[in-house]
Design a protein around this motif. Structure first.
Motif, mmCIF file in Angstrom:
data_model
loop_
_atom_site.group_PDB
_atom_site.id
_atom_site.type_symbol
_atom_site.label_atom_id
_atom_site.label_comp_id
_atom_site.label_asym_id
_atom_site.label_seq_id
_atom_site.Cartn_x
_atom_site.Cartn_y
_atom_site.Cartn_z
ATOM 1 N N THR A 100 0.634 3.732 7.839
ATOM 2 C CA THR A 100 -0.466 4.072 6.930
ATOM 3 C C THR A 100 0.048 4.724 5.650
ATOM 4 O O THR A 100 -0.741 5.146 4.814
ATOM 5 C CB THR A 100 -1.486 5.005 7.618
ATOM 6 O OG1 THR A 100 -0.794 6.165 8.089
ATOM 7 C CG2 THR A 100 -2.149 4.315 8.796
ATOM 8 N N GLU A 102 2.221 0.178 3.677
ATOM 9 C CA GLU A 102 1.026 -0.672 3.695
ATOM 10 C C GLU A 102 1.174 -1.826 2.709
ATOM 11 O O GLU A 102 0.831 -2.969 3.004
ATOM 12 C CB GLU A 102 -0.208 0.178 3.366
ATOM 13 C CG GLU A 102 -1.484 -0.591 3.587
ATOM 14 C CD GLU A 102 -2.736 0.199 3.243
ATOM 15 O OE1 GLU A 102 -2.629 1.394 2.872
ATOM 16 O OE2 GLU A 102 -3.822 -0.389 3.333
ATOM 17 N N ARG A 103 1.701 -1.528 1.513
ATOM 18 C CA ARG A 103 1.859 -2.579 0.503
ATOM 19 C C ARG A 103 2.888 -3.614 0.943
ATOM 20 O O ARG A 103 2.734 -4.805 0.695
ATOM 21 C CB ARG A 103 2.271 -1.979 -0.851
ATOM 22 C CG ARG A 103 1.265 -1.052 -1.493
ATOM 23 C CD ARG A 103 -0.146 -1.566 -1.341
ATOM 24 N NE ARG A 103 -1.102 -0.943 -2.230
ATOM 25 C CZ ARG A 103 -1.687 0.228 -2.024
ATOM 26 N NH1 ARG A 103 -1.385 0.946 -0.956
ATOM 27 N NH2 ARG A 103 -2.574 0.697 -2.877
ATOM 28 N N ARG A 156 1.392 -5.942 3.493
ATOM 29 C CA ARG A 156 0.532 -6.983 2.919
ATOM 30 C C ARG A 156 1.343 -8.226 2.557
ATOM 31 O O ARG A 156 0.875 -9.353 2.739
ATOM 32 C CB ARG A 156 -0.164 -6.465 1.662
ATOM 33 C CG ARG A 156 -1.210 -5.422 1.959
ATOM 34 C CD ARG A 156 -1.813 -4.897 0.682
ATOM 35 N NE ARG A 156 -2.747 -3.819 0.978
ATOM 36 C CZ ARG A 156 -3.405 -3.135 0.053
ATOM 37 N NH1 ARG A 156 -3.227 -3.424 -1.230
ATOM 38 N NH2 ARG A 156 -4.230 -2.173 0.393
ATOM 39 N N LYS A 169 -7.284 5.342 10.389
ATOM 40 C CA LYS A 169 -6.553 4.709 9.286
ATOM 41 C C LYS A 169 -5.817 3.461 9.755
ATOM 42 O O LYS A 169 -5.779 2.439 9.068
ATOM 43 C CB LYS A 169 -5.561 5.699 8.667
ATOM 44 C CG LYS A 169 -6.250 6.818 7.904
ATOM 45 C CD LYS A 169 -5.245 7.815 7.348
ATOM 46 C CE LYS A 169 -5.988 8.927 6.618
ATOM 47 N NZ LYS A 169 -5.087 10.001 6.185
ATOM 48 N N ILE A 174 -8.154 0.557 9.840
ATOM 49 C CA ILE A 174 -8.480 0.060 8.493
ATOM 50 C C ILE A 174 -7.338 -0.818 7.957
ATOM 51 O O ILE A 174 -7.570 -1.905 7.423
ATOM 52 C CB ILE A 174 -8.768 1.253 7.552
ATOM 53 C CG1 ILE A 174 -10.129 1.863 7.914
ATOM 54 C CG2 ILE A 174 -8.718 0.831 6.095
ATOM 55 C CD1 ILE A 174 -10.434 3.173 7.202
ATOM 56 N N VAL A 175 -6.114 -0.344 8.127
ATOM 57 C CA VAL A 175 -4.962 -1.111 7.643
ATOM 58 C C VAL A 175 -4.831 -2.414 8.432
ATOM 59 O O VAL A 175 -4.570 -3.482 7.866
ATOM 60 C CB VAL A 175 -3.670 -0.271 7.738
ATOM 61 C CG1 VAL A 175 -2.458 -1.104 7.355
ATOM 62 C CG2 VAL A 175 -3.769 0.958 6.830
ATOM 63 N N ASP A 205 -7.182 -4.173 9.934
ATOM 64 C CA ASP A 205 -8.207 -5.142 9.501
ATOM 65 C C ASP A 205 -7.779 -5.844 8.218
ATOM 66 O O ASP A 205 -7.939 -7.057 8.060
ATOM 67 C CB ASP A 205 -9.542 -4.423 9.241
ATOM 68 C CG ASP A 205 -10.285 -4.107 10.538
ATOM 69 O OD1 ASP A 205 -9.933 -4.688 11.571
ATOM 70 O OD2 ASP A 205 -11.210 -3.278 10.497
ATOM 71 N N ASP A 206 -7.252 -5.069 7.283
ATOM 72 C CA ASP A 206 -6.821 -5.632 6.000
ATOM 73 C C ASP A 206 -5.724 -6.675 6.216
ATOM 74 O O ASP A 206 -5.766 -7.768 5.647
ATOM 75 C CB ASP A 206 -6.323 -4.493 5.099
ATOM 76 C CG ASP A 206 -5.716 -4.996 3.803
ATOM 77 O OD1 ASP A 206 -6.469 -5.542 2.979
ATOM 78 O OD2 ASP A 206 -4.488 -4.859 3.623
ATOM 79 N N ARG A 220 -4.997 -8.379 8.918
ATOM 80 C CA ARG A 220 -5.531 -9.569 9.582
ATOM 81 C C ARG A 220 -6.233 -10.472 8.564
ATOM 82 O O ARG A 220 -6.034 -11.681 8.543
ATOM 83 C CB ARG A 220 -6.526 -9.172 10.674
ATOM 84 C CG ARG A 220 -5.866 -8.616 11.905
ATOM 85 C CD ARG A 220 -6.891 -8.287 12.997
ATOM 86 N NE ARG A 220 -6.252 -7.425 13.982
ATOM 87 C CZ ARG A 220 -6.567 -6.139 14.172
ATOM 88 N NH1 ARG A 220 -7.536 -5.573 13.481
ATOM 89 N NH2 ARG A 220 -5.898 -5.422 15.051
ATOM 90 N N ALA A 221 -7.045 -9.852 7.700
ATOM 91 C CA ALA A 221 -7.786 -10.631 6.716
ATOM 92 C C ALA A 221 -6.838 -11.329 5.738
ATOM 93 O O ALA A 221 -7.158 -12.370 5.186
ATOM 94 C CB ALA A 221 -8.763 -9.736 5.956
ATOM 95 N N ARG A 222 -5.662 -10.746 5.530
ATOM 96 C CA ARG A 222 -4.692 -11.347 4.604
ATOM 97 C C ARG A 222 -3.858 -12.441 5.259
ATOM 98 O O ARG A 222 -3.001 -13.033 4.599
ATOM 99 C CB ARG A 222 -3.772 -10.268 4.039
ATOM 100 C CG ARG A 222 -4.458 -9.391 3.025
ATOM 101 C CD ARG A 222 -3.582 -8.217 2.626
ATOM 102 N NE ARG A 222 -4.369 -7.239 1.900
ATOM 103 C CZ ARG A 222 -4.507 -7.203 0.579
ATOM 104 N NH1 ARG A 222 -3.886 -8.092 -0.163
ATOM 105 N NH2 ARG A 222 -5.258 -6.293 0.016
ATOM 106 N N ASP A 256 3.505 6.416 -7.349
ATOM 107 C CA ASP A 256 2.110 6.847 -7.420
ATOM 108 C C ASP A 256 1.437 6.619 -6.060
ATOM 109 O O ASP A 256 0.906 5.560 -5.796
ATOM 110 C CB ASP A 256 1.409 6.031 -8.519
ATOM 111 C CG ASP A 256 -0.020 6.488 -8.731
ATOM 112 O OD1 ASP A 256 -0.495 7.352 -7.978
ATOM 113 O OD2 ASP A 256 -0.652 5.965 -9.662
ATOM 114 N N PRO A 268 -0.599 8.853 -2.488
ATOM 115 C CA PRO A 268 -1.282 10.101 -2.139
ATOM 116 C C PRO A 268 -0.312 11.283 -1.993
ATOM 117 O O PRO A 268 -0.690 12.434 -2.184
ATOM 118 C CB PRO A 268 -1.951 9.770 -0.794
ATOM 119 C CG PRO A 268 -2.209 8.293 -0.870
ATOM 120 C CD PRO A 268 -1.023 7.742 -1.610
ATOM 121 N N ALA A 286 -0.320 13.009 -5.306
ATOM 122 C CA ALA A 286 -1.641 13.018 -5.939
ATOM 123 C C ALA A 286 -1.848 14.185 -6.902
ATOM 124 O O ALA A 286 -2.674 14.114 -7.804
ATOM 125 C CB ALA A 286 -2.729 13.053 -4.860
#
Lengths: 446, 249
Positions: B13, B18-19, B22, B40, B43-44, B46-47, B49-51, B188, B190, B193
């Motif tokens: 996460t 994460e990037r 992807r 978290k 959420i990651v 799901d993203d 899988r969708a990709r 850049d 979190p 931040a």
């Protein structure tokens, strides 16, 4: 939630800029805290995406901003049905890289792919296919918002339909959107079949528009310097998704405008020269295939092209006039501009269709829209735009808030009689410079 | 069609991980995401899988605590049916002044950034050695290149980690196993931040992820990302002490 004072956030037109207490949540469940933390000092905050709004609708100076670009995840993508649910900070740029190889395109796109889904919905953006597809709001199936008074609310055309309709084109004021579900458009190729044609005057523009009803994408560039006989000459462009040619998405890269150009770069002489070249260019009679990236997003090739207008920035002006008066009003608008001595580098003319948006404060309506940008020359520029406003108001039209940075409250309220309904549904924690000006400052708010 | 690559991400996460995930998801790879926060992770996942990832598994795991790491690593590898690439991406920045004043906080940061990270790295290396091939990529930092008053506690953990990875890379030199030490500059995310961004030195996590992806494909041993940090750190490492001491960095 960490916040910091940011003094550099400006509009795309660069006329307005200011200090904001900024937070950049990376997770949907951090939005509430980000909103409250950024609003702590001044009492209000506002969602902010990629900052492509030309005017002040995405600023909340001396208040808070919640930048949504860290919320850029897909939530679900139905590759058979073309339904995509994604976080609101996802850009069209990033979206297309995922959906194009799977054979799906955004149902509606503005002239840049560097906008977030949230920004597209909040401004109910339109594109070259408005006459067949309407605005993007028609393709939103469902969305979720965080409101300071209600927490997370999901809405669609049946459930919480008032809030749904106020959020589409609601300028980010009804809550901070968390995700949006949209219906995509099927494509068989990343290539476009394109036809460009020169037109000599406005009559020819209207004839070409009528003649192009079976083309899903149409737009025209118009010369704003030539008056008299050549008034309203331009180049008409129409396109459709090709049937063959592979599903290769666009590539990233391209140069960035590194610094501000001298403010005098875009003047009547240089724009006039550009217009003559553009009109005479063989591309103005191009027929053939182009990748969608070049067809929809020519300006994206130069990153930060807004610096071409120099340190003082520029104003965009976009209005729409209903069909009954479209020809005369459009002619009057062009006449006012050519006589003014101001030059608009990008002048775009398009006929909208009559497909209604679910949006309460949606800009598009049946008729003809003209989009212009003017280098900021202070009073002269403001006076010209005020004159253009009057033509639009008299014809029963209205102006586009996403591109505005100066419309007076009275003119806005005349064009958008439903504005009180949006004010009623506004999240009390949210505010923008635009809304303060057109709905609050004259004492009519609430 | 080639078998999907089996990828284990420790600290999935984190923004950079994460990037990178992807990029791999778009190629249809299989991923196991390990991190502490199950919400978290979901959420990651799901993203990804969708990709287009062919499978995304998740494991809720406090990676900074290395107790029972050997068993946990075996469980991760079993669930994936073996691992081709391991990316270790978690870490905490810590507040230098706070850690000077509170050595419990200092110790917690050392445990997370160094102790646990080398243990997971050793376990991953052992797995890849057994398998006969694969890649271990670990995110260290340019902060490990020279101790500086503003973040030497964090820097020391990344320096130690980098030396450990250097040793692993030496151990596997000339074999099909590769070990990559990633040294990002300012990113850049979190984690940063609180800092004003936007200068030319700041990179996005997407840029760093793309560099990691290339480095893995090219079987590199150490990368600075973006590339210019190699030059910046070359200068900082070689600054004579009298000059270095006058810099507030």
């Amino acid at each position: 939630m960490t916040t910091r004072l940011d003094t550099s956030i400006e509009t795309w037109g660069r006329v307005h800029r200011g200090a904001h207490q900024l937070a950049e949540p990376a997770w949907r469940d951090a939005v509430a805290e980000a909103a409250r933390a950024t609003a702590a000092a001044a009492g209000t905050t506002l969602a902010h995406g990629l900052g492509r709004s030309y005017g002040d609708s995405a600023l909340n100076r001396d208040g808070g901003l919640v930048r949504t670009t860290g919320l850029d995840r897909l939530i679900a993508f139905d590759r058979e049905g073309g339904i995509l649910r994604a976080e609101v900070g996802l850009s069209i740029d990033a979206l297309l890289r995922v959906t194009v190889p799977a054979g799906w395109f955004v149902p509606v796109t503005p002239g840049t792919k560097f906008v977030t889904l949230g920004g597209a919905v909040a401004n109910d953006v339109h594109g070259k296919n408005h006459h067949v597809a309407g605005s993007v709001g028609r393709h939103v199936r469902r969305l979720a918002l965080w409101r300071s008074d209600r927490g997370v609310v999901e809405c669609d055309p049946e459930v919480e339909s008032d809030l749904f309709s106020a959020t589409i084109g609601g300028l980010g004021l009804t809550g901070i959107m968390l995700w949006v579900e949209i219906a995509l458009h099927p494509i068989r190729s990343a290539m476009m079949q394109v036809e460009n044609r020169r037109f000599a005057d406005l009559d020819e523009f209207f004839a070409l528009s009528e003649d192009s009803a079976d083309w899903p994408y149409t737009v025209a560039w118009v010369d704003t310097i030539q008056g008299g006989e050549a008034l309203g000459r331009g180049v008409f462009s129409r396109g459709r998704h090709a049937e063959t040619g592979g599903l290769e998405p666009h590539r990233s890269g391209g140069p960035t405008m590194p610094i501000n150009a001298p403010s005098l770069l875009l003047n009547r002489v240089t724009v006039g020269a550009f217009n003559r070249l553009y009109h005479a260019n063989p591309g103005s009679a191009f027929r053939g295939r182009r990748h969608y990236d070049g067809f929809f997003y020519p300006l994206d090739r130069l990153r930060r092209w807004n610096r071409l207008y120099g340190a003082r920035g520029f104003y965009q002006w976009q209005g729409v006039v209903p069909p009954a008066d479209a020809r005369t009003a459009t002619r009057t608008l062009l006449d006012v501009i050519t006589r003014s001595g101001e030059a608009s580098f990008l002048a775009v003319l398009k006929n909208f269709g009559d497909r209604p948006s679910p949006g309460l404060l949606s800009f598009p309506m049946a008729g003809t829209t003209l989009a212009l940008d003017f280098p900021n020359r202070g009073e002269r520029t403001l006076a010209l735009m005020a004159e253009l406003d009057r033509v639009v108001s008299q014809a029963g039209g209205r102006l586009y808030p996403a591109k505005d940075g100066r419309i007076p409250a009275a003119a806005f309220q005349l064009g958008y009689p439903s504005w009180r309904e949006l004010e009623r549904l506004r999240d009390p924690l949210l505010m923008s410079d635009f809304w303060r000006r057109v709905a609050i400052s004259d004492g009519n708010g609430g | 069609m080639a078998e999907a690559t089996r990828i284990l991400i420790l600290g999935a996460t984190s923004a950079i991980a994460e990037r990178w995930a992807r990029l791999r998801a778009a190629r249809g790879d299989r991923l196991l995401l390990a991190a502490r926060d199950p919400a978290k992770l979901a959420i990651v996942a799901d993203d990804l899988r969708a990709r287009g990832a062919s499978e995304v598994l998740t494991a809720e795991s406090d990676l900074g605590d290395a107790d029972g790491a050997a068993e946990r690593f075996s469980a991760f590898a079993d669930r994936l049916g073996g691992v081709d690439i391991v990316l270790l991406a978690y870490g905490v920045l810590g507040d230098q002044a706070d850690m000077q004043a509170n050595t419990d906080h200092l110790r917690a940061m050392l445990d997370t950034n160094f102790t646990s990270a080398v243990i997971w790295s050793e376990l991953a290396a052992g797995h890849l050695e057994q398998a006969g091939s694969g890649t271990l990529a670990v995110i260290a930092s340019v902060a490990g290149d020279r101790g500086r008053r503003t973040n030497y506690a964090y820097g020391a953990t990344k320096a130690g980690l980098s030396v450990y990875l250097e040793g692993l890379a030496h151990r596997f030199a000339g074999t099909p196993v590769s070990v990559l030490c990633v040294k990002p500059g300012f990113v850049d995310t979190p984690m940063t931040a609180h800092v004003a961004k936007g200068g030319p030195l700041w990179a996005t996590p997407d840029m760093v992820a793309a560099d990691i992806d290339r480095a893995i494909a090219r079987r590199r041993t150490v990368i600075y990302t973006p590339w210019f940090w190699r030059l910046i750190m070359l200068i900082i490492r070689h600054l004579p002490r009298p000059i270095f001491n006058r810099l507030n960095i």
